[in-house]
Design an enzyme around this catalytic site. Structure first.
Site, PDB file in Angstrom:
ATOM      1  N   GLU B  55      -1.334  -1.563  -2.107  1.00  0.00           N
ATOM      2  CA  GLU B  55      -0.886  -0.188  -2.357  1.00  0.00           C
ATOM      3  C   GLU B  55      -0.621   0.079  -3.838  1.00  0.00           C
ATOM      4  O   GLU B  55      -0.922   1.157  -4.343  1.00  0.00           O
ATOM      5  CB  GLU B  55       0.358   0.121  -1.516  1.00  0.00           C
ATOM      6  CG  GLU B  55       0.065   0.291  -0.029  1.00  0.00           C
ATOM      7  CD  GLU B  55      -0.207  -1.019   0.693  1.00  0.00           C
ATOM      8  OE1 GLU B  55       0.095  -2.090   0.118  1.00  0.00           O
ATOM      9  OE2 GLU B  55      -0.726  -0.974   1.821  1.00  0.00           O
ATOM     10  N   HIS B 124       6.567   1.003  10.802  1.00  0.00           N
ATOM     11  CA  HIS B 124       5.556   2.028  11.043  1.00  0.00           C
ATOM     12  C   HIS B 124       6.178   3.388  11.352  1.00  0.00           C
ATOM     13  O   HIS B 124       5.478   4.274  11.833  1.00  0.00           O
ATOM     14  CB  HIS B 124       4.642   1.632  12.207  1.00  0.00           C
ATOM     15  CG  HIS B 124       3.706   0.509  11.896  1.00  0.00           C
ATOM     16  ND1 HIS B 124       4.133  -0.780  11.730  1.00  0.00           N
ATOM     17  CD2 HIS B 124       2.363   0.479  11.718  1.00  0.00           C
ATOM     18  CE1 HIS B 124       3.088  -1.564  11.468  1.00  0.00           C
ATOM     19  NE2 HIS B 124       2.007  -0.822  11.452  1.00  0.00           N
TER      20      HIS B 124
END
Lengths: 378, 322
Positions: B55, B124
């Site tokens: 990321e 998540h």
């Protein structure tokens, strides 16, 4: 007992791994030579380009003087801090000289000298360290990214910019500078990985100056050299004597050529030494001895080149003096301009947060404006 | 909503060759939520790029691409996966315009699917918007309707400043008739919208909590409350005018969001309301938020997420008596 001798480990029971298991066989050329590459003082010096070397010499002398002047400005309180590159000038100068005008330089906070050698006004290069604005120049105008204080975070920027330029079909190479400590950061890894996968036209220059503030290389990495890390990403790693400007220039030039011709990135480790402390806020005597510093002073980049060029008749006393005079002139000009207090507008702190100011910022700007008006009246 | 987001990127890419979509799995797979489905096929892998799984690298290279004049649209796949990119976001993306005195704005859109309610396992389901709103230099927007998903994403990509585009992933599958050519009521970034007019109190909310608030407002009718529901749509900039106008009309306010309460957007909004509406308030400003806990395991998340009952219980407390 080896695996082959284990009961039931006969050939008939073995399964052949699928092809994806097999490592690349072309890794060897990526590995660096065991010794840093040198030119000065070796037979390779026969082929020195006299004009280029005279220019390198003049820039080295100017760079040394620049370091001295910036350090003096720190003592006078004109700079909040100055991370010196005394001893590392060959890396700084070579990094600037190998780039063409359309190429980009991505310096770390220590690399003001590289930016100046690329042509940036020394005063503009020092605003970050003076504290009047973070970046004193337009990066696009000079193709020099802002000096990056966070470590290694500018490396992925270099990759992205080089990648974008290539997508557009432009002939642009990005050269990104980082220190030995910065190679431990995650962004170093991600940048090298992206660059290699994308075959981005990037050159990574690691200036291994021995210490990350006080932590020596032996506590920074267990790798044989920092250049060895390249092979793990699938790019060539090159090891060079960072005090030998002829060698650094040659190795970086080759890396820039490879990048420009679509050959992808290169990791160059320049082995050098930081003669002065990390900054003026640091006490280097706490983590290293005088003998070590003295040994490196004997391997000084300016003296190394001067000795070689003088011996070969490329440089005479007159040229040396001319370089020193030009450096003095630069220092005097820098001193004079840095001794004037910058004129600041406090309202500027709200000017460049968003393209369009938010309501909240307008309110806060009004508050500061009122405070300033009150100050003026009293 | 997923299709609206996809269409927004497709239209933006068609309109401007500088728009590039990048992230893990966005190409061949079309994203784990299929939000980028078909973009690589239509525009090529150079315009919709499967990146290495990293990321910080995704956002860091996007910074360099934006420095060279591209307009990257970055996908972070899941809320909690964005955290490795935080240094790039905070130290570079948010402040490049500022540190270069406006010479180098970064038009990057960072798509962050966020929030719970889909039974996701750990890492998540975070509602991470407060981290972004606490960082000057970033816009933070979040659609709650299909139409806004299209309109706001187009506005985000068109913005010359970095925009953190929070996608409420449990609304990905919400459906509505909409006209992508003329998304009604999206006049750019920074405008809230009254989704339901009312007089008794204002529910101030955004993203995944909007449908919950609308349901609560319907249910509240039976209990005699006529609730207004204000959808913020943009957390930075915050449409304070809309908040203030609504609360001055109704005299009561409840802020509803999934993110943790402590230091969450609701705390800021409540503070602004008491600063600007003090004399109009009939009751303290209340909040209904996620608890101040790490996001719970999926089998327990229903106890954490603000639901209709908790909102109604809170609205009941607005009947303020000394």
């Amino acid at each position: 007992m080896t695996v082959q001798e284990l009961p039931g480990a006969g050939a008939s029971h073995r399964s052949t791994p699928p092809p994806a298991w097999r490592p690349r066989t072309d890794a060897a050329p990526l590995l660096p030579d065991p010794e840093p590459y040198r030119v000065l003082g070796t037979p390779a010096a026969e082929k020195l380009d006299a004009d280029l070397m005279r220019r390198c010499h003049a820039e080295l002398v100017r760079g040394r003087r620049y370091n001295a002047q910036a350090t003096a400005l720190t003592r006078q309180g004109r700079l909040a801090v100055y991370p010196s590159t005394v001893g590392q000038e060959a890396c700084e100068i070579a990094a600037a000289l190998v780039l063409q005008e359309q190429d980009w330089l991505f310096p770390s906070y220590r690399d003001t000298l590289a930016a100046v050698a690329r042509g940036l006004d020394p005063v503009q290069a020092l605003t970050l360290l003076r504290g009047d604005w973070h970046t004193g120049y337009d990066p696009r105008e000079h193709r020099i990214a802002p000096l990056s204080t966070p470590l290694a975070t500018q490396l992925p920027h270099a990759v992205g910019l080089a990648h974008a330029a290539r997508l557009r079909g432009d002939d642009v190479v990005a050269l990104a500078m980082v220190g030995d400590g910065g190679t431990s950061e995650g962004d170093f890894h991600e940048a090298l990985n992206f660059a290699a996968v994308w075959k981005a036209p990037v050159v990574f220059l690691v200036q291994n100056n021995g210490f990350a503030i006080s932590v020596p290389l032996s506590k920074q990495t267990a790798a044989p050299t920092l250049a060895h890390k390249a092979v793990g990403y699938g790019m060539p790693g090159r090891l060079v004597d960072g005090n030998d400007i002829a060698a650094v220039h040659e190795v970086l030039s080759e890396a820039v050529r490879r990048a420009r011709s679509g050959g992808g990135p290169t990791l160059v480790e320049a082995v050098t030494y930081r003669i002065e402390a990390h900054t003026n806020a640091d006490d280097a005597t706490r983590y290293r001895g005088d003998a070590e510093v003295e040994a490196w002073k004997a391997h000084d980049p300016v003296a190394l080149l001067e000795r070689e060029l003088t011996a070969r008749g490329i440089l005479d006393e007159q040229a040396v003096q001319a370089a020193r005079d030009a450096a003095e002139e630069m220092a005097a000009d820098l001193r004079e301009r840095m001794n004037a207090d910058p004129v600041l507008n406090p309202m500027d702190i709200f000017a460049h947060v968003y393209a369009e100011q938010t309501g909240r910022l307008r309110e806060q700007a009004d508050m500061l404006r009122a405070e300033l008006d009150a100050e003026e009246q009293s | 909503m997923a299709q609206a987001l996809n269409r927004a990127m497709r239209d933006a890419m068609a309109a401007d060759p500088a728009v590039h979509v990048m992230g893990e799995d966005v190409g061949t797979l079309g994203g784990v939520f299929r939000i980028t489905d078909g973009l690589a096929k239509e525009f090529g892998e150079d315009r919709c790029t499967d990146t290495p799984l990293a990321e910080a690298g995704i956002l860091g290279t996007a910074v360099g691409m934006a420095m060279y004049g591209l307009r990257p649209v970055v996908e972070m796949q899941f809320d909690a996966f964005a955290y490795p990119a935080f240094e790039q976001l905070v130290s570079h993306v948010a402040r490049m315009r500022n540190r270069t005195r406006g010479a180098m704005p970064l038009p990057i859109t960072i798509r962050v699917p966020y929030g719970g309610g889909i039974g996701g396992v750990e890492h998540h389901s975070d509602s991470s918007e407060a981290y972004y709103t606490a960082t000057p230099g970033l816009h933070v927007v979040t659609p709650a309707t299909v139409e806004d998903a299209y309109g706001l994403l187009r506005a985000a990509i068109a913005s010359d400043d970095p925009v953190v585009f929070m996608e409420p992933k449990r609304l990905y599958w919400s459906k509505a008739d909409w006209n992508p050519e003329a998304p009604a009521g999206v006049p750019g970034i920074g405008k809230a919208l009254v989704r339901r007019a009312g007089t008794g109190a204002t529910l101030i909310t955004y993203g995944p909590s909007l449908p919950v608030c609308l349901e609560a407002a319907e249910a509240a009718r039976e209990e005699g409350w006529d609730l207004e529901v204000l959808d913020l749509r943009s957390l930075v900039p915050l449409d304070e005018e809309a908040v203030v106008a609504s609360v001055r009309r109704t005299g009561r306010a409840v802020v509803v969001h999934e993110a943790n309460g402590f230091g969450g957007p609701g705390a800021e909004i409540a503070a602004r309301i008491q600063e600007k509406c003090f004399h109009h308030l009939e009751a303290p400003v209340l909040r209904v938020t996620g608890f101040d806990i790490p996001y719970p395991p999926p089998m327990l998340e229903k106890h954490h997420l603000p639901g209709v009952d908790r909102i109604l219980d809170t609205v009941a407390r607005l009947q303020w008596e000394d």
